[in-house]
Design a protein around this motif. Structure first.
Motif, short mmCIF file in Angstrom:
data_model
loop_
_atom_site.label_atom_id
_atom_site.label_comp_id
_atom_site.label_asym_id
_atom_site.label_seq_id
_atom_site.Cartn_x
_atom_site.Cartn_y
_atom_site.Cartn_z
N THR A 183 29.67 81.93 102.99
CA THR A 183 28.89 82.80 102.12
C THR A 183 27.53 83.10 102.75
O THR A 183 26.89 82.20 103.29
CB THR A 183 28.69 82.16 100.73
OG1 THR A 183 29.97 81.83 100.19
CG2 THR A 183 27.98 83.10 99.78
N VAL A 184 27.13 84.36 102.69
CA VAL A 184 25.86 84.79 103.29
C VAL A 184 24.86 85.07 102.17
O VAL A 184 25.18 85.76 101.19
CB VAL A 184 26.05 86.05 104.16
CG1 VAL A 184 24.73 86.50 104.78
CG2 VAL A 184 27.10 85.80 105.24
N TRP A 185 23.66 84.53 102.33
CA TRP A 185 22.61 84.63 101.33
C TRP A 185 21.33 85.17 101.94
O TRP A 185 21.03 84.91 103.10
CB TRP A 185 22.29 83.25 100.76
CG TRP A 185 23.42 82.60 100.04
CD1 TRP A 185 24.41 81.83 100.58
CD2 TRP A 185 23.68 82.64 98.64
NE1 TRP A 185 25.26 81.40 99.60
CE2 TRP A 185 24.84 81.88 98.40
CE3 TRP A 185 23.04 83.26 97.57
CZ2 TRP A 185 25.37 81.73 97.13
CZ3 TRP A 185 23.57 83.10 96.30
CH2 TRP A 185 24.73 82.35 96.10
N LEU A 186 20.57 85.90 101.14
CA LEU A 186 19.20 86.25 101.48
C LEU A 186 18.29 85.46 100.56
O LEU A 186 18.47 85.47 99.34
CB LEU A 186 18.91 87.75 101.27
CG LEU A 186 17.43 88.14 101.40
CD1 LEU A 186 16.94 87.97 102.84
CD2 LEU A 186 17.19 89.54 100.89
N THR A 187 17.32 84.78 101.14
CA THR A 187 16.29 84.11 100.36
C THR A 187 14.96 84.78 100.68
O THR A 187 14.61 84.96 101.84
CB THR A 187 16.21 82.61 100.70
OG1 THR A 187 17.48 82.01 100.46
CG2 THR A 187 15.15 81.91 99.86
N VAL A 188 14.25 85.17 99.63
CA VAL A 188 12.88 85.68 99.76
C VAL A 188 12.01 84.67 99.03
O VAL A 188 12.21 84.43 97.83
CB VAL A 188 12.72 87.09 99.17
CG1 VAL A 188 11.29 87.58 99.33
CG2 VAL A 188 13.70 88.06 99.80
N ALA A 189 11.09 84.06 99.76
CA ALA A 189 10.25 83.02 99.18
C ALA A 189 8.80 83.26 99.57
O ALA A 189 8.52 83.79 100.65
CB ALA A 189 10.70 81.65 99.66
N ALA A 190 7.89 82.87 98.69
CA ALA A 190 6.48 83.07 98.98
C ALA A 190 5.63 82.10 98.18
O ALA A 190 6.06 81.57 97.16
CB ALA A 190 6.06 84.50 98.64
N PHE A 191 4.42 81.91 98.67
CA PHE A 191 3.36 81.34 97.85
C PHE A 191 2.17 82.28 98.02
O PHE A 191 1.90 82.78 99.11
CB PHE A 191 3.03 79.90 98.21
CG PHE A 191 2.57 79.65 99.63
CD1 PHE A 191 1.24 79.82 100.00
CD2 PHE A 191 3.47 79.22 100.59
CE1 PHE A 191 0.81 79.57 101.29
CE2 PHE A 191 3.06 78.97 101.90
CZ PHE A 191 1.72 79.14 102.25
N SER A 192 1.53 82.59 96.91
CA SER A 192 0.43 83.56 96.97
C SER A 192 -0.52 83.39 95.80
O SER A 192 -0.20 82.73 94.81
CB SER A 192 0.99 84.99 96.97
OG SER A 192 1.65 85.26 95.75
N ARG A 193 -1.65 84.02 95.96
CA ARG A 193 -2.62 84.15 94.87
C ARG A 193 -3.35 85.47 95.09
O ARG A 193 -3.43 85.97 96.22
CB ARG A 193 -3.57 82.97 94.80
CG ARG A 193 -4.48 82.82 95.96
CD ARG A 193 -5.43 81.63 95.78
NE ARG A 193 -6.18 81.43 97.00
CZ ARG A 193 -6.37 80.27 97.57
NH1 ARG A 193 -5.86 79.18 97.03
NH2 ARG A 193 -7.07 80.18 98.67
N ALA A 194 -3.86 86.02 94.03
CA ALA A 194 -4.52 87.33 94.09
C ALA A 194 -5.76 87.26 94.97
O ALA A 194 -6.52 86.29 94.91
CB ALA A 194 -4.89 87.80 92.69
N GLN A 195 -5.95 88.31 95.76
CA GLN A 195 -7.11 88.41 96.64
C GLN A 195 -8.01 89.58 96.22
O GLN A 195 -9.20 89.43 96.14
CB GLN A 195 -6.64 88.60 98.08
CG GLN A 195 -7.72 88.63 99.12
CD GLN A 195 -8.34 87.26 99.38
OE1 GLN A 195 -7.84 86.23 98.95
NE2 GLN A 195 -9.47 87.25 100.03
#
Length: 172
Positions: free
Chosen positions: A125-137
């Motif tokens: 099985t093929v997966w796309l993971t989009v992950a982030a950590f952020s805060r408003a600038q």
């Protein structure tokens, strides 16, 4: 001319753990099933590594290279108005994993890191993971509050939908 500095620490933190989120940042994690097999994996990996996914999303991409690699500067333009300058902090191209992460530079509406990873599990099985950590600038990202984070999550889900369609169209 000296390179612009990243607007956050720890740079490259998503390399070892896509779900990593330092204190004071907001996490984002989305995973989409793309299909099965080596052909789907190859098509998806190439689309992610060459900015094809982002262009298919309808965002502007101005990159200093045709392919993601550490040190490549990328400016994403949303709606022709919002410019988001980033730099690729890591890439991976392995038989079962391919992707990259970028970190924010001065002028980006957010500060943090975002990763795009295609992986093929043991069952194919093929997966796309989009992950982030952020805060408003920027002020408008801060003013958006929860709506800004909601848009980030919607963008991650749309990345999966668009990449799945790209793979299906290429396989036909």
């Amino acid at each position: 001319m000296p390179q612009a500095l990243f607007t956050y620490e720890p740079v490259g933190a998503t390399r070892d753990d896509l779900a990593f989120c330092p204190p004071g940042f907001h996490p984002m994690y989305g995973r989409t099933r793309l299909g099965e097999g080596t052909e789907v994996f190859s098509l998806a990996a190439e689309a992610v590594l060459t900015w094809e996914l982002h262009r298919a999303m309808g965002v502007g991409i101005d990159a200093t290279a045709d392919r993601a690699a550490p040190g490549v500067d990328v400016t994403v333009t949303l709606g022709g108005l919002i410019k988001a300058p980033c730099r690729v902090v890591w890439t991976v191209e392995e038989p079962r994993r391919a992707g990259w992460a970028s970190g924010t530079l001065a002028g980006h509406p957010e500060c943090g890191e975002e990763a795009y990873m295609v992986d093929r599990t043991g069952d194919g099985t093929v997966w796309l993971t989009v992950a982030a950590f952020s805060r408003a600038q920027k002020w408008y990202a801060r003013a958006g509050g929860l709506a800004t984070r909601g848009l980030q999550h919607a963008y991650a889900r749309r990345c999966g939908t668009v990449l799945r369609r790209l793979c299906e169209a290429a396989a036909e």
